[in-house]
Design an enzyme around this catalytic site. Sequence first.
Site, PDB file in Angstrom:
ATOM      1  N   HIS A 131       9.917  -5.987  -0.752  1.00 43.83           N
ATOM      2  CA  HIS A 131       9.913  -6.479   0.621  1.00 43.83           C
ATOM      3  C   HIS A 131       8.540  -7.042   0.978  1.00 43.83           C
ATOM      4  CE1 HIS A 131      13.670  -4.175   1.079  1.00 43.83           C
ATOM      5  NE2 HIS A 131      13.902  -4.975   2.096  1.00 43.83           N
ATOM      6  N   LYS A 135       6.521  -4.529   6.037  1.00 44.04           N
ATOM      7  CA  LYS A 135       7.533  -3.469   6.118  1.00 44.04           C
ATOM      8  C   LYS A 135       6.841  -2.113   6.051  1.00 44.04           C
ATOM      9  CE  LYS A 135      11.962  -1.900   4.326  1.00 44.04           C
ATOM     10  NZ  LYS A 135      12.508  -1.840   5.692  1.00 44.04           N
TER      11      LYS A 135
END
Length: 234
Positions: A131, A135
């Site tokens: 990600h 995040k």
Amino acid sequence: MKIALLGYGRMGKTIEQIALNKGHEIVLKVDENTVNYDITIADVAIDFSIPSVAFNNISTCLKNNVPVVSGTTGWLDKFDDAVALCKQHNGGFIYASNFSLGVNIFFELNETLAKMMKNLEQYQISMEEIHHTKKLDAPSGTAITLAEDIIKHSNKSNWALNVTKTDTEIPIVAKRIPDVPGTHTVEYSSQVDTIEIKHTAHNRDGFAQGAVVAAEWLVGKKGLFTMKDVLGLK
């Protein structure tokens, strides 16, 4: 449909544009600096906030009879409390670690593959998720859902982050790379071959579209639901 956005970061802004394009109205935008807002002006709330405030956002909605869709991850230690509140107030609540249609199909494939691999002990299970660097939680909620669905159909008892392969745990490698919306890979590896399934998100639109679809579906309903209910996968 009048929508309250709880969390107005990149996902909140993407949801806003998709909702407006579908003819909905955004009546409330809540971020960490918002105080004393009236959630009751909304027909439904969509929560893509941060882990530290997600449960409070959901509680506020349920206590005020506003159905709420939440895609925030990293707060699930209080999930049972949210379920209890939903039942206590006869509310409507959908939580999903990922609202993308493609990811929810991927969840189904993952469970099906886990059932097929259950008795093939020569294969070692591992997972990887990638990600963007903003995040906050690791592993991702999507990765946890994938791991938990495998555990239901295997001899594994848990998952573990960034560990070597073990007999009882599913190892998950979490990577954070700039501008990666989300990539999840499940791998079964043996000495003779490797079986791999993978989902790669190209942008955030799929997550946002799914959240708006879930909100549309939830209005007027009471109870605790999942994306399987929304998509008719049960």
